[in-house]
Design a protein around this motif. Structure first.
Motif, PDB file in Angstrom:
ATOM      1  N   GLY A 193      39.433  51.536  53.644  1.00 58.42           N
ATOM      2  CA  GLY A 193      40.368  50.416  53.070  1.00 58.42           C
ATOM      3  C   GLY A 193      41.180  49.918  54.170  1.00 58.42           C
ATOM      4  N   ASP A 194      40.827  49.535  55.298  1.00 59.30           N
ATOM      5  CA  ASP A 194      41.386  48.780  56.187  1.00 59.30           C
ATOM      6  C   ASP A 194      42.058  47.337  55.415  1.00 59.30           C
ATOM      7  N   THR A 195      43.254  46.968  55.449  1.00 57.81           N
ATOM      8  CA  THR A 195      43.972  45.796  55.130  1.00 57.81           C
ATOM      9  C   THR A 195      44.098  44.704  55.995  1.00 57.81           C
ATOM     10  N   ALA A 196      43.953  45.004  57.267  1.00 59.68           N
ATOM     11  CA  ALA A 196      44.692  43.903  58.250  1.00 59.68           C
ATOM     12  C   ALA A 196      43.581  42.833  58.338  1.00 59.68           C
ATOM     13  N   PRO A 197      44.062  41.501  58.677  1.00 61.62           N
ATOM     14  CA  PRO A 197      43.094  40.378  59.267  1.00 61.62           C
ATOM     15  C   PRO A 197      41.782  40.959  59.766  1.00 61.62           C
ATOM     16  N   GLN A 198      40.676  40.413  59.169  1.00 63.98           N
ATOM     17  CA  GLN A 198      39.299  40.570  59.915  1.00 63.98           C
ATOM     18  C   GLN A 198      38.903  39.465  60.668  1.00 63.98           C
ATOM     19  N   ASP A 199      38.063  39.405  61.722  1.00 66.51           N
ATOM     20  CA  ASP A 199      37.826  38.251  62.697  1.00 66.51           C
ATOM     21  C   ASP A 199      38.676  37.410  62.992  1.00 66.51           C
ATOM     22  N   LEU A 200      38.362  36.669  63.664  1.00 62.73           N
ATOM     23  CA  LEU A 200      39.148  35.567  64.229  1.00 62.73           C
ATOM     24  C   LEU A 200      38.788  34.028  64.089  1.00 62.73           C
ATOM     25  N   TRP A 201      38.490  33.769  62.609  1.00 61.68           N
ATOM     26  CA  TRP A 201      37.839  32.563  62.089  1.00 61.68           C
ATOM     27  C   TRP A 201      38.883  32.007  61.171  1.00 61.68           C
ATOM     28  N   MET A 202      39.455  30.795  61.832  1.00 61.00           N
ATOM     29  CA  MET A 202      40.603  30.104  61.133  1.00 61.00           C
ATOM     30  C   MET A 202      40.357  29.867  59.618  1.00 61.00           C
ATOM     31  N   PRO A 203      38.864  29.341  59.220  1.00 60.79           N
ATOM     32  CA  PRO A 203      38.755  29.138  57.604  1.00 60.79           C
ATOM     33  C   PRO A 203      38.974  30.290  56.938  1.00 60.79           C
ATOM     34  N   ALA A 204      38.935  31.645  57.182  1.00 61.71           N
ATOM     35  CA  ALA A 204      38.934  32.990  56.506  1.00 61.71           C
ATOM     36  C   ALA A 204      39.933  33.695  56.626  1.00 61.71           C
ATOM     37  N   THR A 205      40.226  34.009  57.861  1.00 68.82           N
ATOM     38  CA  THR A 205      41.097  35.322  58.448  1.00 68.82           C
ATOM     39  C   THR A 205      42.379  35.295  57.566  1.00 68.82           C
ATOM     40  N   GLN A 206      43.114  34.219  57.852  1.00 68.22           N
ATOM     41  CA  GLN A 206      44.532  34.589  57.429  1.00 68.22           C
ATOM     42  C   GLN A 206      44.893  34.115  55.716  1.00 68.22           C
ATOM     43  N   TRP A 207      44.238  35.166  54.896  1.00 59.71           N
ATOM     44  CA  TRP A 207      44.402  34.721  53.400  1.00 59.71           C
ATOM     45  C   TRP A 207      44.742  36.190  52.771  1.00 59.71           C
ATOM     46  N   PRO A 208      45.945  35.864  52.255  1.00 54.79           N
ATOM     47  CA  PRO A 208      46.566  37.077  51.818  1.00 54.79           C
ATOM     48  C   PRO A 208      46.364  37.671  50.328  1.00 54.79           C
ATOM     49  N   MET A 209      45.004  37.300  49.784  1.00 59.51           N
ATOM     50  CA  MET A 209      44.892  37.400  48.413  1.00 59.51           C
ATOM     51  C   MET A 209      43.928  38.475  48.226  1.00 59.51           C
ATOM     52  N   GLY A 210      43.419  39.051  48.901  1.00 59.20           N
ATOM     53  CA  GLY A 210      42.341  40.218  48.648  1.00 59.20           C
ATOM     54  C   GLY A 210      42.644  41.157  47.434  1.00 59.20           C
ATOM     55  N   ALA A 211      43.844  42.012  47.848  1.00 57.53           N
ATOM     56  CA  ALA A 211      44.164  42.962  46.883  1.00 57.53           C
ATOM     57  C   ALA A 211      44.409  42.665  45.530  1.00 57.53           C
ATOM     58  N   ALA A 212      45.146  41.244  45.312  1.00 56.65           N
ATOM     59  CA  ALA A 212      45.310  40.481  44.064  1.00 56.65           C
ATOM     60  C   ALA A 212      44.076  40.197  43.225  1.00 56.65           C
ATOM     61  N   TRP A 213      42.940  39.639  43.908  1.00 55.59           N
ATOM     62  CA  TRP A 213      41.958  39.458  42.994  1.00 55.59           C
ATOM     63  C   TRP A 213      41.257  40.661  42.761  1.00 55.59           C
ATOM     64  N   LEU A 214      41.239  41.632  43.639  1.00 56.74           N
ATOM     65  CA  LEU A 214      40.543  42.979  43.283  1.00 56.74           C
ATOM     66  C   LEU A 214      41.302  43.486  42.029  1.00 56.74           C
ATOM     67  N   CYS A 215      42.613  43.513  41.947  1.00 61.17           N
ATOM     68  CA  CYS A 215      43.400  44.066  40.824  1.00 61.17           C
ATOM     69  C   CYS A 215      43.040  43.480  39.552  1.00 61.17           C
ATOM     70  N   LEU A 216      42.462  42.172  39.645  1.00 59.09           N
ATOM     71  CA  LEU A 216      42.314  41.489  38.336  1.00 59.09           C
ATOM     72  C   LEU A 216      41.034  42.243  37.535  1.00 59.09           C
ATOM     73  N   HIS A 217      40.396  42.965  38.221  1.00 51.76           N
ATOM     74  CA  HIS A 217      39.150  43.758  37.843  1.00 51.76           C
ATOM     75  C   HIS A 217      39.635  44.899  36.900  1.00 51.76           C
ATOM     76  N   LEU A 218      40.852  45.360  37.559  1.00 48.21           N
ATOM     77  CA  LEU A 218      41.407  46.381  36.303  1.00 48.21           C
ATOM     78  C   LEU A 218      41.800  46.021  35.145  1.00 48.21           C
ATOM     79  N   TRP A 219      42.187  44.820  35.180  1.00 48.86           N
ATOM     80  CA  TRP A 219      42.843  44.172  33.798  1.00 48.86           C
ATOM     81  C   TRP A 219      41.457  43.918  32.942  1.00 48.86           C
ATOM     82  N   GLU A 220      40.306  43.487  33.724  1.00 47.61           N
ATOM     83  CA  GLU A 220      39.338  43.103  32.992  1.00 47.61           C
ATOM     84  C   GLU A 220      38.554  44.228  32.320  1.00 47.61           C
ATOM     85  N   HIS A 221      38.684  45.349  33.068  1.00 49.00           N
ATOM     86  CA  HIS A 221      38.005  46.530  32.717  1.00 49.00           C
ATOM     87  C   HIS A 221      38.937  47.000  31.180  1.00 49.00           C
ATOM     88  N   TYR A 222      40.292  47.008  31.310  1.00 50.96           N
ATOM     89  CA  TYR A 222      40.744  47.244  30.087  1.00 50.96           C
ATOM     90  C   TYR A 222      40.570  46.352  28.890  1.00 50.96           C
TER      91      TYR A 222
END
Length: 760
Positions: free
Chosen positions: A410-439
């Motif tokens: 469940g590591d949440t720190a930035p992954q890689d050192l690749w500017m087009p992808a690494t510094q994106w803070p939305m991962g948990a937010a998108w995953l949590c949309l699946h909780l509502w989808e299931h409901y």
């Protein structure tokens, strides 16, 4: 429902082998004649242990990075971000192969004929059969979720015909391999570091007739009539002692008959797989294509031929793969499901959450596999504590968050050192949309009550993280539009930016879900009010100079106009913020966006093509969706029907299956719509078991592109609304229920839990 081939997979070509799995244990079957290979995986064999990689200096430099971005100094902002916001170390843990079983057969040097290698996805059983001289050999393989073992049954139609040597091995990174009995061999090891995961794999041979014994770490069978091989594996990730667990699991399996293990395996699998059936018929189609090997059928599609049965097989294959790699109590499906041959796999074979992991679960609800969503939900809970630490240490924010990857810990720190992808803070937010989808699909109030705090905590991060831009809007900063690069008028290029469109769309969806959940649960009034205030200040989807949906806050050009990510259309799919009915102008701009991407060579990866299928389906462009299904099969599908990124990633399989379901049935706009994106080529067909929001299970048949009759099972007792241009009626036990509104084209009726309603 069978993949089959008239030759073995090359032992060096993993992309020809066939996958089996039970959620935690997986194998790729090559089907060799003189030498067979089973490449093995266990879901928790990952390198190393948990660690804190959060950059201790991020918080100090975050204000300076933001100022540089607002001042337009992109290069300096990226230079500082690469130092101050990177993970320390830069990489998360990665998934590894468990190893291989090799079987060297002693065959007489005679002609081999009548060879067939197959994977029966209706029963989750793979096999091989062939004749060597006058002896027919039959091999059958399955992995039981009930008994937690892989079973390899070897048989021949003449006695004393089975002689072979079995080797259990791993490329590297293991400590011991030994025969712990005359009929068993064990491999043990520990990954990475002192905190790493201990693992064990074990094989036991049971021979009927002949002789079985061990030499060194090999198992030898001589002149047996029949042989059953049992294999299992375990790590200490869930708290077990791996070797003891393996011994006990195999002992318990052998106490049952092999026939009973197979019966229980098929019954367990059928409980899930048999929920959905799909038949597509073209009035001009031929019915003999199933007699042709699967790889040949795939080549025919590449040559421009039509094969609707193969599309049905491909759809169900996605469901088979999800059942085989994501069961309650296991980890979620990673980039390759559970099937990975490498010690250092592509992209670490992690959970990449700027689309790929989410796409893995797009078919879970629509394709009637709702409980297979649970491993993803469990992993979101694993991420909460690390995500709180990252939010606090790196951003001084409450709540929890994650960047564009996570791993087994469940590591949440930035992954890689690749500017087009690494510094994106939305991962948990998108995953949590699946909780509502299931409901939304289940209307499980207790589930919503249990998971509301998780959604709330993901939203809370953005309450603190959002900042005001020069237009008075609330935006993310710093962030990126996943994995794309923009070009400024002065020729400068950049990735790091302020308020990319996808971020605002995800936050809008998350805030909306939390607001609605708060109302349903009658709780958290103050927080709801805060979100209602903030959501009004989020940027809305904007149309740019090409008539497209803007990808960034400013109408920048893309450095790569045909980029694989089409993140600015998150609002179209998987969200519902852009719809044909409610936002027609934005829908036209979404169409322009896809056309522009494709005109520059977009859709060149399997998962990207799958996303495009889903987006065309939402735009009700059936023929365009179908055209992209054919492109997915002809350009991005391997001989074993696995998705080719390239290399193999499983997300395209799951996205492709979800896209086919989306063409047949939609419910994201508050009502059910049959055949919203039916192509001319699918003129006739029937489907059963697809699911719609509101807790409905739907069956229907159609001819000439129009529904003839539908049947709807209500699993939650919700009001059912069906959009249909034409006078439909609903019947329950022969009685007409509800009413049809010609002005809105909606048939509306109340339902009771467990009741079925006929519509025609």
């Amino acid at each position: 429902m069978k993949l089959w081939y008239d030759k073995p997979a090359s032992l060096e070509n993993w992309n020809e082998a066939l996958p089996v799995g039970n959620g935690s244990l997986g194998a790729m079957i090559f089907g060799g004649i003189e030498k067979e290979r089973f490449q093995l995986n266990e879901e928790t064999v990952w390198d190393g242990g948990p660690r804190d990689r959060n950059n201790k200096d991020s918080l100090e430099y975050l204000p300076k990075i933001r100022k540089l971005l607002f001042d337009g100094n992109i290069k300096e902002a990226e230079k500082l971000t690469a130092i101050a916001m990177a993970g320390t170390p830069e990489d998360q843990r990665h998934y590894e192969s468990l190893g291989d079983i090799f079987i060297d057969f002693e065959h007489e040097k005679q002609e081999i004929c009548n060879y067939e290698r197959f994977l029966d996805i209706s029963n989750a059983v793979a096999g091989v059969k062939y004749s060597c001289g006058d002896v027919e050999f039959i091999r059958e393989v399955f992995i039981s979720a009930v008994d937690k073992v892989m079973v390899i049954k070897l048989d021949a139609d003449k006695s004393k015909s089975l002689s072979f040597m079995l080797t259990l091995n791993r490329e590297r990174y293991f400590d011991y391999i030994y025969a712990n009995a005359k009929d068993s061999v064990t491999l043990k090891g520990k990954s990475g570091s002192d905190k790493g995961i201990s693992f064990c794999s074990m094989v036991k041979v049971v021979a009927d007739g002949g002789n079985a014994y061990s030499i060194g770490n090999k198992l030898v069978v001589e002149k047996a009539d029949k042989v059953t091989i049992y294999m299992t594996a375990r790590t200490d990730y869930y708290g077990d002692e791996p070797e003891a667990w393996c011994k006990n699991t195999i002992r318990e399996a052998i106490n049952k008959s092999c026939e009973q293990i197979k019966y229980d395996h098929i019954a367990d699998y059928n409980r899930l797989f048999n929920r959905v059936k799909l038949t597509l018929k073209d009035y001009n189609s031929e019915d003999q294509l199933s007699l042709i090997p699967t790889d040949v059928r795939l080549k025919k599609i590449q040559e421009g031929e039509t094969d609707l049965d193969l599309i049905c097989l491909y759809f169900q294959y996605g469901r088979y793969l999800l059942i085989s790699c994501s069961r309650p109590g296991t980890l979620p499906a990673n980039l390759q499901g559970i099937w990975n041959k490498d010690m250092m796999s592509p992209w670490g074979c992690k959970f990449t959450i700027n689309i790929n992991t989410e796409m893995n679960y797009w078919p879970a609800e629509t394709c009637n596999l709702s409980e297979l969503h649970m491993p993803l939900f469990d992993h979101i809970e694993r991420m909460r504590e690390p995500g709180r630490i990252t939010a606090q240490k790196m951003y001084n924010c409450r709540g929890f968050m994650c960047h564009h990857n996570t791993d087994i810990w469940g590591d949440t720190a930035p992954q890689d050192l690749w500017m087009p992808a690494t510094q994106w803070p939305m991962g948990a937010a998108w995953l949590c949309l699946h909780l509502w989808e299931h409901y939304e699909f289940t209307k499980d109030y207790n589930f919503l009550s249990r998971t509301y705090d998780t959604m709330r905590e993901a939203a809370l991060f953005f309450v603190d993280f959002l900042i005001e831009n020069n237009k008075g809007q609330l935006v993310t900063c710093p962030s990126v539009s996943p994995e794309n690069t923009y070009s400024l008028p002065n020729g400068q290029t950049g990735c790091i930016c302020i308020g990319p469109s996808m971020d605002s769309q995800i936050i809008h969806a998350l805030f909306s879900n939390c607001i609605e959940a708060s109302k349903l649960l009658q709780t958290d009034l103050e927080f709801r009010g805060k979100l209602e205030e903030l959501i009004e200040r989020l940027p809305k989807p904007t149309i740019g100079k090409y008539g497209q949906i803007q990808e960034w806050a400013e109408d920048y050009d893309e450095v790569e106009p045909g980029h694989r990510h089409i993140s600015q259309l998150f609002a179209l799919h998987p969200s519902n913020q852009i719809t044909l009915k409610d936002t027609p102008e934005l829908a036209r701009a979404a169409k322009k966006t896809i056309e522009r991407r494709l005109s520059y060579g977009g859709g060149h990866t399997g998962w990207s093509r799958a996303w495009i299928i889903n987006m065309w389906a939402r735009l009700e462009e059936g023929d365009l969706a179908y055209k992209n299904i054919e492109a997915l099969l002809s350009k991005s599908t391997l001989p074993n029907l696995l998705d080719n990124h390239p290399p193999f990633q499983i997300d395209g399989n799951f996205g492709g299956s979800a896209g086919i379901a989306e063409m047949l049935l939609q419910s994201h706009t508050g009502f059910i719509k049959f055949l919203p994106a039916i192509p001319k080529a699918w003129s006739k067909g029937e489907v059963s078991g697809l699911c719609a929001r509101g807790g409905f299970e739907v069956d229907f048949t159609w001819e000439e592109g129009k529904v003839v009759k539908a049947s709807i099972l209500s699993k939650a007792g919700e009001t059912c609304r069906i959009y249909f241009e034409g006078n439909l009626k609903a019947y329950n036990n022969g009685e007409v229920v509800g009413s049809y509104n010609e002005e809105t084209s909606l048939l509306t009726f109340e339902t009771k839990i467990g009741e079925r309603y006929e519509v025609y």
